[in-house]
Design a protein around this motif. Sequence first.
Motif, mmCIF file in Angstrom:
data_model
loop_
_atom_site.group_PDB
_atom_site.id
_atom_site.type_symbol
_atom_site.label_atom_id
_atom_site.label_comp_id
_atom_site.label_asym_id
_atom_site.label_seq_id
_atom_site.Cartn_x
_atom_site.Cartn_y
_atom_site.Cartn_z
ATOM 1 N N TRP A 29 0.589 -1.552 -0.144
ATOM 2 C CA TRP A 29 0.102 -0.131 -0.303
ATOM 3 C C TRP A 29 1.111 1.383 -0.029
ATOM 4 O O TRP A 29 0.309 2.560 -0.217
ATOM 5 N N ARG A 30 1.948 1.447 0.760
ATOM 6 C CA ARG A 30 2.976 2.195 0.317
ATOM 7 C C ARG A 30 3.538 2.483 -0.209
ATOM 8 O O ARG A 30 3.184 4.067 -0.907
ATOM 9 N N HIS A 40 0.380 5.760 -1.260
ATOM 10 C CA HIS A 40 2.078 6.638 -0.398
ATOM 11 C C HIS A 40 2.750 7.452 -1.019
ATOM 12 O O HIS A 40 2.706 8.438 -1.687
ATOM 13 N N GLU A 41 3.659 6.421 -1.725
ATOM 14 C CA GLU A 41 4.585 7.219 -2.408
ATOM 15 C C GLU A 41 4.427 7.556 -3.700
ATOM 16 O O GLU A 41 5.728 8.034 -4.413
#
Length: 445
Positions: free
Chosen positions: A53-54, A58-59
């Motif tokens: 997910w990150r 997010h990234e």
Amino acid sequence: MPEAANVMDRLVSLAKRRGFVFQSSEIYGGLGSVWDYGPLGVELKNNIKERWWRSMVHEREDIEGLDAAILMHPKVWEASGHLAGFTDPLVDCRQCKNRFRADDPRIKGSPGQPDAQCPVCGSKGMLTAPRMFNLMFKTFMGPVEEAAAVVYLRPETAQGIYVNYVNVLQSSRQKIPFGIAQVGKAFRNEITPGNFTFRTREFEQMEMQFFVKPGTDQQWFEFWREERMKWLVGLGIRAERLRFHQHTPQELAHYAKEAYDIQYEFPFGWQEFEGIHNRTDFDLSRHQEASGKKLEYLDPATTERFIPYVVETSAGADRTALVVMVDAYHEEEVAGEKRVVLRFHPAIAPLKAAVFPLVNKDGMPELSRRIFDDLRKHQKVFYDDGGSIGRRYRRQDEAGTPFGITIDGQSIQDGTVTVRDRDTLLQVRVAADGLAGYLAERLRS
Ligand code: ATP
């Protein structure tokens, strides 16, 4: 491959013994090909999902997250082609009543013909000709169990993304190219499940659908193929055990123009655990037609209208967790003794460190508890004061814990502790005050 089979058996038994994976409803004899994650397994799988997910959401500026419901309007599955086409050909043995996939490699001869032999009871000529069987689980919505009330447990998370594509586009103010990512459960009534958690009837997917302008799809397909392989290597999986497999025309799904599997070399052979698919405008076009709602994109720069193409990256969270466990599993000899160690990448290891008082006296338990209480504010750590220090290390090796922190007599004198590295077995002395920082630095990346 007796040796390979044994490795899987030993891993399955370790997974149960140490609380990674249990069979569902075990006390009732188990439910076929459904598994539960124990205390260590749930940490491992959560760490994998969070890392995904990150890196996906997010990234990246150009990907949004979504959590769509498992139950969807039944028309979704009509439009997507799953009602008509999500099927496996099945054969039954009239003798022993077992059911197989027609392409089961254990079947000798052609099912339906007198020469065909049942792989379980060995009878000849008792296998029926193949019949198509839909893999979707059905249930009923509302109080009446009738055909009109049928809903399905989703067999893939992707459709939840397609039907929300316009909602996400408008609410997030993204522009094409952009993606939508989702992690969630999917269900398939698989006929020949097996190999532990490799093929199960309930599983989790980590899917990302990237919407692009037609004509740029090939370039994005290549981009995501490379990105996904890099991510898997970054997860600590040995690169030499990973490879791409390009789908042949016979293997391509009904919606795909081009597809690659990422395969891992399991003890039972090379098998897919992630796919990158060019799904073209198939799904959005079908949903536009079936729902009557416009799913076109208006390009603000050129005022062109088009239905985007979709490049999909589709991974199984459970299969990825299985790959990670198989890849991490090592049996080796240390100082003449056998040890089993799970060499997880520290960032996804279920427990990050274990805290051990060398002996349960002379102030060591008190200092150990203080260190443990401080560390668990930051990381998942474990306290163990039972048995010899060697046995405590071995238990953590089996759980894949990267660091072992021992509080000894010197710790009481000068406030330092030893930190043992799971892989190198080297021990260094570190100030107890600096432990949180020491671990954080090594758990990053
Ligand atoms: P297979 O050929 O193994 O049945 P598939 O090609 O149907 O898989 P996809 O529909 O592309 O698989 O699903 C994407 C990913 O979802 C797979 O790579 C796998 O990791 C996971 N997955 C699919 N089916 C299962 C299952 N029955 N159990 C566990 N994971 C699964």
